[in-house]
Design an enzyme around this catalytic site. Structure first.
Site, short mmCIF file in Angstrom:
data_model
loop_
_atom_site.label_atom_id
_atom_site.label_comp_id
_atom_site.label_asym_id
_atom_site.label_seq_id
_atom_site.Cartn_x
_atom_site.Cartn_y
_atom_site.Cartn_z
N LYS A 1 -11.48 6.71 45.97
CA LYS A 1 -11.03 7.97 45.38
C LYS A 1 -10.09 8.75 46.31
CE LYS A 1 -14.52 10.55 44.81
NZ LYS A 1 -14.33 11.77 45.61
N ARG B 1 -19.75 -3.52 55.40
CA ARG B 1 -19.01 -2.89 56.50
C ARG B 1 -19.75 -3.05 57.83
NH1 ARG B 1 -18.37 3.05 53.94
NH2 ARG B 1 -16.78 2.64 52.37
N ARG C 1 -23.78 0.93 59.84
CA ARG C 1 -24.26 2.32 59.81
C ARG C 1 -25.45 2.40 58.87
NH1 ARG C 1 -20.38 6.88 58.15
NH2 ARG C 1 -21.02 5.91 56.23
N ARG D 1 -27.69 6.06 46.54
CA ARG D 1 -26.57 7.00 46.35
C ARG D 1 -25.91 6.79 44.99
NH1 ARG D 1 -23.15 5.78 51.38
NH2 ARG D 1 -21.51 7.14 50.57
N ARG E 1 -19.22 17.93 40.96
CA ARG E 1 -20.16 16.83 41.14
C ARG E 1 -21.28 16.84 40.10
NH1 ARG E 1 -19.74 14.04 46.03
NH2 ARG E 1 -18.47 15.10 47.57
#
Ligand code: ZN
Length: 211
Positions: free
Chosen positions: A13, A123, A156, A167, A88
């Site tokens: 985004k 990642r 992470r 999430r 949101r």
């Protein structure tokens, strides 16, 4: 042109918002950046925001909308703007309409959850120099080792598969009412966020110019 950009974490985004802002010569307004700017400038609001954030709470909508309504009065917004990171949830979307009126288009960058989980959970970052890798799309020459400095690569906590799934669940719960809200107004533009960055940008521009 006034745009709102919606997309789940990892949908690209922010990258697309920057590119559209450049192409259409409109301001890119990220609410996260705006809040950080207020804190840095040590404005009255910024001090309030810093206190709230340090205490681990979410910044209330009234404050965000106040900062936002000041931001869209700046010179660089005279051609329009693209909002990234706000609203949101449904109450923020309704409040936003009260302040800025109707926007031209609400762009939803749609990416399947499975792909997002793969993108984010793959990642890896260097524990020493910070260089980023992806186990599938941008792997280091030796597994788990940084090409640049030879240090160990780590994931992470936020990128762990379960965290990402959680999430995404929250994102869908809060975002589907917004998507319906804008869809009913007839201003929702849904585009696939799968493919190359430039390819997606071209498609977005084409769709917006035709709209
Ligand atoms: Zn390194």
């Amino acid at each position: 042109m006034k745009l709102i950009l919606i997309g789940c974490p990892g949908a690209g985004k922010g990258t697309q918002a920057k590119k559209l802002s450049k192409y259409f010569n409109i301001a890119h307004i990220s609410t996260g950046d705006l809040l950080r700017e207020q804190i840095k400038l040590e404005t009255e609001l910024g001090k309030e925001v810093a206190d709230i954030m340090h205490s681990g709470h979410l910044v209330p909508d009234e404050i965000v909308t106040k900062i936002l309504s000041e931001r869209i009065e700046r010179d660089d917004c005279k051609n329009g703007y693209i909002l990234d990171g706000y609203p949101r949830n449904l109450s923020q979307a309704e409040g936003l309409t009260d302040i800025i009126g109707e926007v031209d288009k609400v762009v939803l960058i749609d990416v399947d959850d499975k792909i997002i989980v793969e993108r984010i959970s793959g990642r890896r970052g260097c524990s020493k120099c910070g260089q980023m890798y992806h186990v599938k799309y941008n792997p280091p020459k030796a597994e788990g080792i940084c090409d640049e400095c030879g240090s160990k690569l780590v994931q992470r906590k936020d990128d762990a598969e379960e965290t990402v799934k959680n999430r995404l669940r929250i994102y869908h719960e809060t975002t589907s009412p917004i998507i319906n809200y804008y869809d009913e107004k007839g201003i929702l533009l849904k585009v696939s966020g799968i493919g190359g960055i430039d390819e997606i940008t071209s498609y977005l521009i084409k769709s917006l110019e035709e709209a």
